[in-house]
Enzyme design. Structure first.
Site, PDB file in Angstrom:
ATOM      1  N   ASN A  94      82.622  45.775-160.032  1.00 17.44           N
ATOM      2  CA  ASN A  94      83.926  45.633-160.685  1.00 17.44           C
ATOM      3  C   ASN A  94      84.173  46.918-161.473  1.00 17.44           C
ATOM      4  O   ASN A  94      83.584  47.120-162.527  1.00 17.44           O
ATOM      5  CB  ASN A  94      83.904  44.407-161.613  1.00 17.44           C
ATOM      6  N   TRP A  95      85.042  47.745-160.950  1.00 14.95           N
ATOM      7  CA  TRP A  95      85.276  49.051-161.589  1.00 14.95           C
ATOM      8  C   TRP A  95      86.123  48.933-162.855  1.00 14.95           C
ATOM      9  O   TRP A  95      86.285  49.896-163.588  1.00 14.95           O
ATOM     10  CB  TRP A  95      85.964  50.007-160.606  1.00 14.95           C
ATOM     11  N   LYS A  96      86.712  47.759-163.047  1.00 15.00           N
ATOM     12  CA  LYS A  96      87.615  47.556-164.201  1.00 15.00           C
ATOM     13  C   LYS A  96      88.677  48.660-164.199  1.00 15.00           C
ATOM     14  O   LYS A  96      89.055  49.135-163.125  1.00 15.00           O
ATOM     15  CB  LYS A  96      86.812  47.484-165.499  1.00 15.00           C
ATOM     16  N   HIS A 150      88.051  36.459-164.630  1.00 17.88           N
ATOM     17  CA  HIS A 150      87.125  37.329-165.374  1.00 17.88           C
ATOM     18  C   HIS A 150      87.348  37.110-166.873  1.00 17.88           C
ATOM     19  O   HIS A 150      88.483  36.900-167.316  1.00 17.88           O
ATOM     20  CB  HIS A 150      87.357  38.792-164.998  1.00 17.88           C
ATOM     21  N   GLU A 162      87.522  39.052-169.267  1.00 19.81           N
ATOM     22  CA  GLU A 162      88.490  39.955-169.899  1.00 19.81           C
ATOM     23  C   GLU A 162      89.918  39.464-169.658  1.00 19.81           C
ATOM     24  O   GLU A 162      90.785  39.595-170.521  1.00 19.81           O
ATOM     25  CB  GLU A 162      88.271  41.389-169.381  1.00 19.81           C
ATOM     26  N   GLU A 173      78.991  35.043-165.790  1.00 19.24           N
ATOM     27  CA  GLU A 173      78.997  36.234-166.640  1.00 19.24           C
ATOM     28  C   GLU A 173      79.058  35.813-168.102  1.00 19.24           C
ATOM     29  O   GLU A 173      80.155  35.549-168.622  1.00 19.24           O
ATOM     30  CB  GLU A 173      80.210  37.116-166.314  1.00 19.24           C
ATOM     31  N   GLY A 213      78.958  44.533-170.833  1.00 22.80           N
ATOM     32  CA  GLY A 213      79.165  45.841-171.434  1.00 22.80           C
ATOM     33  C   GLY A 213      78.384  46.053-172.718  1.00 22.80           C
ATOM     34  O   GLY A 213      78.646  46.989-173.468  1.00 22.80           O
ATOM     35  N   SER A 249      75.671  43.442-167.868  1.00 23.55           N
ATOM     36  CA  SER A 249      74.658  44.479-168.093  1.00 23.55           C
ATOM     37  C   SER A 249      73.591  44.529-167.002  1.00 23.55           C
ATOM     38  O   SER A 249      72.416  44.786-167.288  1.00 23.55           O
ATOM     39  CB  SER A 249      74.020  44.326-169.475  1.00 23.55           C
ATOM     40  N   GLY A 299      79.489  45.780-163.584  1.00 24.48           N
ATOM     41  CA  GLY A 299      80.550  46.566-164.186  1.00 24.48           C
ATOM     42  C   GLY A 299      80.152  48.024-164.291  1.00 24.48           C
ATOM     43  O   GLY A 299      80.182  48.780-163.316  1.00 24.48           O
ATOM     44  N   GLY A 300      79.733  48.426-165.484  1.00 21.71           N
ATOM     45  CA  GLY A 300      79.433  49.830-165.771  1.00 21.71           C
ATOM     46  C   GLY A 300      78.558  50.521-164.741  1.00 21.71           C
ATOM     47  O   GLY A 300      78.845  51.654-164.329  1.00 21.71           O
TER      48      GLY A 300
HETATM   49  P1  13P Z   1      78.842  45.250-167.187  1.00 20.07           P
HETATM   50  O1  13P Z   1      77.971  45.302-165.954  1.00 20.07           O
HETATM   51  O2  13P Z   1      79.405  46.562-167.560  1.00 20.07           O
HETATM   52  O3  13P Z   1      78.152  44.534-168.305  1.00 20.07           O
HETATM   53  O4  13P Z   1      80.122  44.349-166.785  1.00 20.07           O
HETATM   54  C1  13P Z   1      79.937  43.134-166.181  1.00 20.07           C
HETATM   55  C2  13P Z   1      81.239  42.643-165.685  1.00 20.07           C
HETATM   56  O5  13P Z   1      82.112  42.283-166.454  1.00 20.07           O
HETATM   57  C3  13P Z   1      81.455  42.620-164.234  1.00 20.07           C
HETATM   58  O6  13P Z   1      82.590  41.892-163.894  1.00 20.07           O
END
Ligand code: 13P
Length: 253
Positions: free
Chosen positions: A9-11, A94, A96, A166, A172, A211, A232-233
């Site tokens: 997920n590149w956000k 998600h 967010e 999640e 993050g 993470s 994510g990251g």
């Molecule tokens: P991180 O891997 O950056 O913690 O993010 C997880 C995430 O929200 C994937 O959708």
């Protein structure tokens, strides 16, 4: 046997130039992976990345979609449009989106249905906040989030979906759930679906997100009910992402 999946997920990251570099590096670094790999860039880049991935083994996912199919919804993108530009998957619910854009359980359920109606495979995210975690309410929260979708879409729809656990406190933050913690919640999710339909529960792929990095992926993915990750990251770094994909494959061997 459930096929492992890793989704990136590149956000809201990237640019056309950065995306091309990242995709090329991922393609160069990875041999034919035994796991399914999905990248989820921002919507405006789906079309171009879809073309770069054409005839390739990496699938394309969007990060959200509109619950409605067309009409006066300024700024929104429908499932059919995502499908039209090459997406096969879409993240739904998600944390967010839930927290920052006030998507409640009812809206998430509508988006899940809209995704399937458009022929997309939803990746349904569930998970508790830090406060809920500290109160010991994880199972209650995850059950509520799942049940909202089950009530509207029915258990059979989970035969065409992926669920990602999640925990919000792990996103993050660099603070991942331990493999035991992740396994316990994954087993709970599977049991809740399996109580309604044993075969669908058994076949449902459950991803852990929060993470995930190359250093912890193998241990997390080695758990019996963890079928891969939503990353994510670390999905923005080609070498990390490729190593995470490799861990998903070897963890299930
Ligand atoms: P991180 O891997 O950056 O913690 O993010 C997880 C995430 O929200 C994937 O959708």
């Amino acid at each position: 046997m459930r096929r492992p999946v890793v989704a990136g997920n590149w956000k809201m990251h990237g640019s056309r130039a950065e995306n091309t570099r990242l995709i090329n590096a991922i393609l160069e670094a990875s041999d034919e992976p035994a796991c399914e790999v999905i990248v989820c860039p921002p919507a405006v880049y789906l079309w171009e990345i879809g073309r770069q991935l054409k005839d390739n083994r990496i699938a394309l996912g969007a990060q959200t979609l509109c619950a409605d199919s067309q009409g006066a919804f300024t700024g929104e993108v429908s499932g059919a449009m995502l499908k039209d530009v090459g997406a096969s998957h879409v993240i739904v619910g998600h944390s967010e989106r839930r927290a920052l854009y006030r998507e409640d359980d009812a809206l998430v359920a509508r988006k899940f249905v809209a995704a399937q109606a458009a022929g997309l495979l939803p990746i349904l995210c569930v998970g508790e906040t830090l406060e809920e975690w500290e109160r010991g309410d994880t199972e209650q929260v995850v059950a509520r989030q799942l049940d909202a979708v089950l009530a509207v879409a029915g258990v059979a729809s989970f035969g065409r979906a992926i669920v990602a656990y999640e925990p919000v406190w792990a996103i993050g933050t660099g603070k991942n759930a331990t493999p035991d913690q992740a396994q316990a919640v994954h087993a709970f999710i599977r049991a809740r679906i399996a109580a309604r339909d044993a075969m669908i529960g058994d076949g449902l792929r459950l991803l852990y997100g929060g993470s995930v990095k190359a250093a912890n992926a193998a241990e997390l993915f080695g758990q019996p009910d963890v079928d891969g990750g939503l990353v994510g990251g670390a999905s923005l770094k080609a070498d990390e992402f490729v190593r995470i994909c490799a861990a998903a494959t070897s963890g299930r061997a």
